[in-house]
Design a protein around this motif. Structure first.
Motif, PDB file in Angstrom:
ATOM      1  N   VAL A   4       0.859  -1.187   0.000  1.00 31.19           N
ATOM      2  CA  VAL A   4       0.000   0.000   0.000  1.00 31.19           C
ATOM      3  C   VAL A   4       0.893   1.234   0.000  1.00 31.19           C
ATOM      4  CG1 VAL A   4      -1.737   1.299   1.309  1.00 31.19           C
ATOM      5  CG2 VAL A   4      -1.815  -1.208   1.294  1.00 31.19           C
ATOM      6  N   THR A   5       0.665   2.137  -0.920  1.00 34.86           N
ATOM      7  CA  THR A   5       1.392   3.403  -0.906  1.00 34.86           C
ATOM      8  C   THR A   5       0.366   4.534  -0.910  1.00 34.86           C
ATOM      9  OG1 THR A   5       1.517   3.386  -3.316  1.00 34.86           O
ATOM     10  CG2 THR A   5       3.424   2.538  -2.133  1.00 34.86           C
ATOM     11  N   ARG A   6       0.829   5.745  -0.696  1.00 35.75           N
ATOM     12  CA  ARG A   6      -0.143   6.848  -0.678  1.00 35.75           C
ATOM     13  C   ARG A   6       0.437   8.088  -1.324  1.00 35.75           C
ATOM     14  NH1 ARG A   6      -0.149   9.464   5.480  1.00 35.75           N
ATOM     15  NH2 ARG A   6       2.021   8.918   5.852  1.00 35.75           N
ATOM     16  N   VAL A   8      -0.376  12.160  -0.673  1.00 35.61           N
ATOM     17  CA  VAL A   8      -1.119  13.084   0.191  1.00 35.61           C
ATOM     18  C   VAL A   8      -1.576  14.279  -0.643  1.00 35.61           C
ATOM     19  CG1 VAL A   8      -1.018  14.543   2.252  1.00 35.61           C
ATOM     20  CG2 VAL A   8       0.208  12.343   2.204  1.00 35.61           C
ATOM     21  N   ASN A  21      -5.377  11.440   2.423  1.00 33.40           N
ATOM     22  CA  ASN A  21      -4.571  10.313   1.931  1.00 33.40           C
ATOM     23  C   ASN A  21      -5.276   9.644   0.756  1.00 33.40           C
ATOM     24  OD1 ASN A  21      -2.556  10.508   3.913  1.00 33.40           O
ATOM     25  ND2 ASN A  21      -3.739   9.262   5.342  1.00 33.40           N
ATOM     26  N   THR A  22      -4.629   9.637  -0.409  1.00 40.14           N
ATOM     27  CA  THR A  22      -5.092   8.833  -1.539  1.00 40.14           C
ATOM     28  C   THR A  22      -4.263   7.553  -1.515  1.00 40.14           C
ATOM     29  OG1 THR A  22      -5.700  10.767  -2.839  1.00 40.14           O
ATOM     30  CG2 THR A  22      -5.262   8.718  -4.053  1.00 40.14           C
ATOM     31  N   TRP A  23      -4.948   6.422  -1.305  1.00 41.03           N
ATOM     32  CA  TRP A  23      -4.240   5.145  -1.147  1.00 41.03           C
ATOM     33  C   TRP A  23      -4.184   4.403  -2.471  1.00 41.03           C
ATOM     34  CZ3 TRP A  23      -1.656   4.900   3.164  1.00 41.03           C
ATOM     35  CH2 TRP A  23      -2.149   5.538   4.306  1.00 41.03           C
ATOM     36  N   HIS A  68     -12.582  14.024  -0.263  1.00 40.21           N
ATOM     37  CA  HIS A  68     -12.374  12.603  -0.601  1.00 40.21           C
ATOM     38  C   HIS A  68     -12.844  12.230  -2.008  1.00 40.21           C
ATOM     39  CE1 HIS A  68     -11.241  11.131   3.475  1.00 40.21           C
ATOM     40  NE2 HIS A  68     -11.772  12.302   3.777  1.00 40.21           N
ATOM     41  N   PHE A 126      -9.183   0.247   5.431  1.00 44.40           N
ATOM     42  CA  PHE A 126      -9.113   1.640   4.999  1.00 44.40           C
ATOM     43  C   PHE A 126     -10.295   2.333   5.659  1.00 44.40           C
ATOM     44  CE2 PHE A 126      -6.785  -0.889   2.081  1.00 44.40           C
ATOM     45  CZ  PHE A 126      -5.647  -0.135   1.834  1.00 44.40           C
ATOM     46  N   PHE A 165      -5.599   2.096   7.649  1.00 45.02           N
ATOM     47  CA  PHE A 165      -5.132   3.115   6.710  1.00 45.02           C
ATOM     48  C   PHE A 165      -6.183   4.227   6.697  1.00 45.02           C
ATOM     49  CE2 PHE A 165      -3.129  -0.811   5.192  1.00 45.02           C
ATOM     50  CZ  PHE A 165      -1.803  -0.411   5.123  1.00 45.02           C
TER      51      PHE A 165
END
Ligand SMILES: [Zn+2]
Length: 253
Positions: A4-6, A8, A21-23, A68, A126, A165
């Motif tokens: 999982v990366t994000r 911001v 946070n966009t995952w 979001h 999440f 997350f």
């Protein structure tokens, strides 16, 4: 453990922390993007850089708040992916993408349309704005619902997650500790509000000043009043408080 990366989003603020946070979740041949964030060209470009040519299988959105949702359709369109969110997705619905199954959990309270997404094999959730990496979540009248919020926290606790997350701030490795902290915080707020109403009736604003006055500046008092109203609504529903003439709230028990 699923990678999982994000990214911001560039929307820092008192309620968004460093930004949304966009995952980006690795699902084998494709990736899943959760909460694309605000409709912002720089953020879209940053997400695409992080994707580095990967195929987006699906775009998931935890809830429709402006920090979001707005970028979702644009991001999905450029990758020919679909956007999935409540009420198209309901509680227990499974989204399959690549080698991953993500289960939607209907978790209202912060908003009425809130979903969390579970990767069961990792016990990773999440959490959108149900649980944040830091501070506490906003549960404000009229959209927020304290009773539903507490039930949603308990719902997550029952799943015994190992990793959260969140929609804002950093991932949470002590998932159960964080959920317990959030539940305790909300119940302490409720006890504080009830104790204040028992000390003497008052309007929502008067009670807000009495309870939060010392910790909240005048600039944030209206937001605090909406939190107070959400708590008062639950106490009215629970039969502990009633609203009387002049928008005054008084204790019944
Ligand atoms: Zn929100």
């Amino acid at each position: 453990m699923t990678a999982v990366t994000r990214v911001v989003a560039p929307n820092p603020g008192p309620y968004t922390g460093p930004g949304t946070n966009t995952w980006i979740v690795d699902a084998g041949p494709v990736v899943v993007v959760i909460d694309p964030g605000p409709d912002d060209d720089n953020h879209l470009a940053a997400i695409d850089r992080k994707l580095a040519g990967a195929t987006v299988g699906v775009v998931l959105v935890t809830h429709s708040h402006p920090d979001h949702l707005p970028l979702a359709e644009r991001l999905a369109a450029t990758h020919r992916a679909s956007v999935r969110r409540y009420p198209d997705l309901g509680d227990g619905d499974v989204v399959r993408a690549g080698r991953l199954n993500l289960t939607a959990l209907y978790t209202p309270g912060h908003s009425a349309d809130h979903l969390c997404f579970l990767i069961a094999e990792d016990r990773a959730v999440f959490t959108g704005d149900l649980v944040l990496g830091k501070g506490s979540s906003m549960v404000t009248y009229p959209e927020g619902n304290v009773a539903a919020y507490l039930r949603s926290l308990e719902r997550l606790e029952a799943l015994k997650p190992a990793m959260l997350f969140p929609g804002h701030w950093d991932p949470v490795a002590d998932a159960m500790g964080k959920l317990e902290e959030y539940r305790r915080h909300r119940l302490e707020r409720e006890a504080q509000v009830l104790a204040e109403v028992r000390r003497g009736r008052g309007t929502a604003l008067e009670l807000t000043r009495r309870v939060y006055g010392s910790e909240v500046g005048e600039d944030l008092i209206q937001a605090a009043e909406m939190t107070m109203r959400a708590h008062l609504q639950k106490l009215v529903d629970d039969g502990l408080v009633q609203e009387v003439g002049g928008e005054q709230f008084e204790a019944l028990k």
